[in-house]
Design a protein around this motif. Structure first.
Motif, PDB file in Angstrom:
ATOM      1  N   LEU A 115      30.940 -17.693   5.698  1.00  0.00           N
ATOM      2  CA  LEU A 115      30.548 -16.827   4.595  1.00  0.00           C
ATOM      3  C   LEU A 115      29.031 -16.712   4.529  1.00  0.00           C
TER       4      LEU A 115
ATOM      5  N   GLU B   8      33.790 -21.538   5.185  1.00  0.00           N
ATOM      6  CA  GLU B   8      34.560 -21.358   3.952  1.00  0.00           C
ATOM      7  C   GLU B   8      35.154 -22.681   3.477  1.00  0.00           C
TER       8      GLU B   8
ATOM      9  N   ARG C  37      24.964 -19.236   7.418  1.00  0.00           N
ATOM     10  CA  ARG C  37      26.389 -18.991   7.273  1.00  0.00           C
ATOM     11  C   ARG C  37      27.033 -20.323   6.901  1.00  0.00           C
TER      12      ARG C  37
ATOM     13  N   LYS D 232      36.179 -19.488   9.324  1.00  0.00           N
ATOM     14  CA  LYS D 232      35.612 -18.325   8.658  1.00  0.00           C
ATOM     15  C   LYS D 232      34.285 -18.731   8.030  1.00  0.00           C
TER      16      LYS D 232
ATOM     17  N   GLY E 282      38.708 -20.060  14.741  1.00  0.00           N
ATOM     18  CA  GLY E 282      39.401 -19.812  13.487  1.00  0.00           C
ATOM     19  C   GLY E 282      38.645 -20.232  12.249  1.00  0.00           C
TER      20      GLY E 282
END
Length: 69
Positions: free
Chosen positions: A16, A54, A51, A14, A12
């Motif tokens: 970016l 978030e 990456r 995320k 779960g």
């Protein structure tokens, strides 16, 4: 059996791209790369790119908040 933070699966979360982080923070991609390389913004290297979780972006902005007055 208890798991350490390193052993817990990442579910779960995320992630970016650097470009997405730059848009959220309204800075250049180079600024994001500087934050990642300095360790101020945690990131995961995927191939040749990074990456950023978030939550890490929101935490960074929350901690960098400056009340001018």
């Amino acid at each position: 059996m208890s798991m350490t933070a390193e052993e817990k699966p990442i579910v779960g979360v995320k992630f970016l791209t650097v470009a997405e982080v730059a848009l959220v923070m309204r800075v250049s991609k180079m600024t994001v790369y500087r934050l990642v390389h300095s360790g101020e913004l945690p990131a995961v290297r995927v191939g040749k790119s990074f990456r950023v979780p978030e939550k890490a972006v929101h935490d960074y902005l929350r901690n960098a908040y400056f009340d001018a007055g």
